[in-house]
Write an enzyme that holds these catalytic residues in place. Structure first.
Site, PDB file in Angstrom:
ATOM      1  N   HIS A 132       9.917   2.336   2.134  1.00 17.25           N
ATOM      2  CA  HIS A 132       8.545   2.415   1.169  1.00 17.25           C
ATOM      3  C   HIS A 132       8.446   1.119   0.240  1.00 17.25           C
ATOM      4  O   HIS A 132       7.599   0.495   0.339  1.00 17.25           O
ATOM      5  CB  HIS A 132       8.435   3.585   0.564  1.00 17.25           C
ATOM      6  N   GLU A 133       9.297   1.011  -0.750  1.00 14.01           N
ATOM      7  CA  GLU A 133       9.379   0.012  -1.772  1.00 14.01           C
ATOM      8  C   GLU A 133       9.531  -1.460  -1.046  1.00 14.01           C
ATOM      9  O   GLU A 133       9.047  -2.356  -1.326  1.00 14.01           O
ATOM     10  CB  GLU A 133      10.596   0.285  -2.626  1.00 14.01           C
TER      11      GLU A 133
ATOM     12  N   HIS B  74       6.084  -2.759   0.093  1.00 13.34           N
ATOM     13  CA  HIS B  74       5.587  -3.270  -1.035  1.00 13.34           C
ATOM     14  C   HIS B  74       6.034  -4.518  -1.157  1.00 13.34           C
ATOM     15  O   HIS B  74       5.158  -5.526  -1.553  1.00 13.34           O
ATOM     16  CB  HIS B  74       5.777  -2.411  -2.339  1.00 13.34           C
TER      17      HIS B  74
ATOM     18  N   GLU C 224      -0.399   0.241  -0.967  1.00 14.39           N
ATOM     19  CA  GLU C 224       0.086   1.494  -0.361  1.00 14.39           C
ATOM     20  C   GLU C 224      -0.100   1.658   1.054  1.00 14.39           C
ATOM     21  O   GLU C 224       0.751   2.037   1.579  1.00 14.39           O
ATOM     22  CB  GLU C 224      -0.628   2.606  -1.159  1.00 14.39           C
TER      23      GLU C 224
HETATM   24 ZN    ZN Z   1       4.113   2.946  -3.007  1.00 19.92          ZN
END
Ligand code: ZN
Length: 504
Positions: free
Chosen positions: A269-270, A273, A299
């Site tokens: 997830h990170e 980003h 997101e």
């Molecule tokens: Zn996030």
């Protein structure tokens, strides 16, 4: 005239660069505080952060800034600017107007209030005592109502708050997209609960060595194309990504021995980003455009990598063997069993621990409640009751404590109203982008199955990442997919995926 505009632009850009320098210094300090700064230095560090933040705020609301913005928003001057400068001016003007409209003393009081409220919220959650937090929350809501008056209500009062995180997003639009998503999700969750084909979770319920988890996190980031010469991976209590500039985008994750999946998906997830921030065009460095265009689009990138790639069957067909090799003798079930386990759907109380499908219902509940607070006169005192009613209605469960109910999230204690919808918008944008990617790269699934992310990453860089904040979220979605935001792609994706897993 032209000479004049050029000179003013140059001076304006120098001031903007100075503000960005403060911002980068502050971001390094925050990163340091959250990744292992010595405890005894924290008090002095907070002072330094206070001083630098104040300086930065003064610069961005200074008379000098006001004069540049006046000059450069004059129509004749404005049309001479190139695209980057024009958007930089617009972005600074938005910030300037927002800040200037709130009297300095009011803002000071509000900052103190929210910082106290966060401490009280922590204690109230710990003691499971809503009444303790209620007076603080009432004040924070009242202040935000006052800010809406000062900034000016848009189509509805809550729209003014939404606009801070997702420019131009409205209640009218959200009611439509969240309404459709909710109508399809609630019966799907109920049908899943009734299915006889529940995943076998045993493979995840073991102890996994932290060092081995770390090694696999690093392995995964490398495969995704995260540039370790432009970033690093550390540990923190709450995982996060921070983009200082495209050459320095740091991420954190959190390893728990009894929850390997958590660290793994937090890392991916990170990492999503971070890929966004690492690939923003270098032309935007030193401007406020050198970041993701909105919370929702940001997101969408983390969730695209985490869920649509990282929780896909194609992905685990390729990487399950590598995962097994990292944890010798521990993962003896077939890849399909593992795939179904990491995709289990089960209504639960805590948003951050929920699955890909029920997650959106957690968000929709918060959205509906915030809208009631700002548009429909709901009293803070009635929040717990409304909260429980909605959990019963959408997820079929009722929290027994405030801590696992209305007090679970930190956001409201800091006045972060309007932020929650970004998370589900991210899911919708991600599904809409994926639909377009699959049309333009028809071999998408096969590439993922081969572990070849390069073509997909190149597509994301070209269509989304490089633009930073030079394009608005609505422009990006329209340009890339040929239509405005629609929930139908996410609905199709969720229905196809989970009807298959649960054999509905
Ligand atoms: Zn996030």
């Amino acid at each position: 005239m032209s000479q004049n505009v050029e000179q003013t632009t140059e001076n304006f850009r120098k001031l903007v660069q100075k503000i960005k320098s403060y911002e980068e210094a502050l971001a390094v300090m925050y990163w340091d505080l959250r990744t292992g700064a010595p405890r005894k230095g924290m008090e002095a560090r907070s002072e330094v952060i206070g001083v630098l933040s104040t300086e930065m705020f003064k610069l961005s609301t200074s008379d000098e800034m006001g004069a540049y913005l006046d000059a450069l928003t004059e129509p004749e001057a404005n049309e001479r600017l190139d695209e980057i400068n024009r958007r930089t001016v617009a972005e600074c003007k938005k910030e300037y107007d927002r800040s200037k409209k709130i009297p300095a003393e009011t803002y000071q009081v509000y900052v103190v209030l929210t910082s106290q409220a966060e401490t009280i919220w922590e204690e109230a959650k710990h003691k499971d005592d809503f009444a303790m937090f209620q007076p603080y929350l009432e004040k924070i809501v009242a202040y935000n109502q006052q800010f809406i008056d000062l900034w000016g209500a848009k189509e509805t009062r809550y729209d003014t708050l939404l606009d801070m995180y997702e420019p131009d997003l409205t209640v009218r639009k959200l009611d439509q997209v969240f309404g459709e998503l909710r109508a399809k999700s609630v019966p799907l969750v109920a049908a899943i609960a009734e299915s006889a084909h529940q995943p076998d979770m045993a493979c995840l319920q073991q102890s996994f060595d932290k060092e081995k988890q770390r090694a696999f996190s690093l392995f995964m980031l490398e495969r995704m194309g995260y540039d370790f010469e432009a970033g690093r991976l550390d540990e923190s209590v709450h995982p996060f990504a921070t983009g200082l500039n495209p050459g320095d985008v740091r991420i954190t994750t959190r390893y728990a021995v009894d929850d390997m999946a958590n660290a793994l998906f937090s890392t991916i997830h990170e990492g999503g980003h971070a890929l966004y921030e690492q690939n923003i065009s270098k032309d935007l460095i030193g401007t406020p455009l050198c970041t993701g265009t909105s919370m929702g689009i940001h997101e969408s990138q983390s969730r695209f990598w985490e869920n649509m790639i990282g929780r896909s069957r194609a992905f685990w067909n390729r990487y399950y063997g590598d995962l097994q090799a990292h944890f010798p003798g521990q993962l003896n079930v077939p890849a399909e069993t593992f795939y179904r386990a990491i995709n289990r759907v089960q209504p639960s109380f805590i948003r951050t621990e929920s699955d890909e499908l029920t997650y959106n219902l957690h968000i929709i509940i918060r959205y509906e409640i915030e809208k009631m607070l700002f548009n429909e006169g709901l009293n803070v005192a009635d929040l717990p009751e409304i909260w429980n009613e909605k959990y019963k209605q959408y997820l079929g469960i009722v929290p027994k404590t405030y801590a696992e109910g209305v007090l679970q999230d930190v956001h409201w204690s800091g006045g972060g109203f309007g932020y929650f919808p970004s998370y589900s918008l991210g899911n919708m944008y991600a599904a809409q982008f994926m639909h377009t990617i699959k049309r333009e790269i028809p071999e998408f699934d096969r590439l993922i199955e081969q572990g070849n992310f390069q073509p997909v990453k190149a597509w994301l860089i070209d269509n989304i990442y490089r633009h930073g904040k030079l394009l608005t979220p609505a422009e990006i979605v329209q340009n890339v997919t040929g239509e405005p935001l629609t929930p139908s792609y996410l609905i199709d994706y969720l229905e196809t995926k989970f009807k298959d897993i649960y054999r509905l």
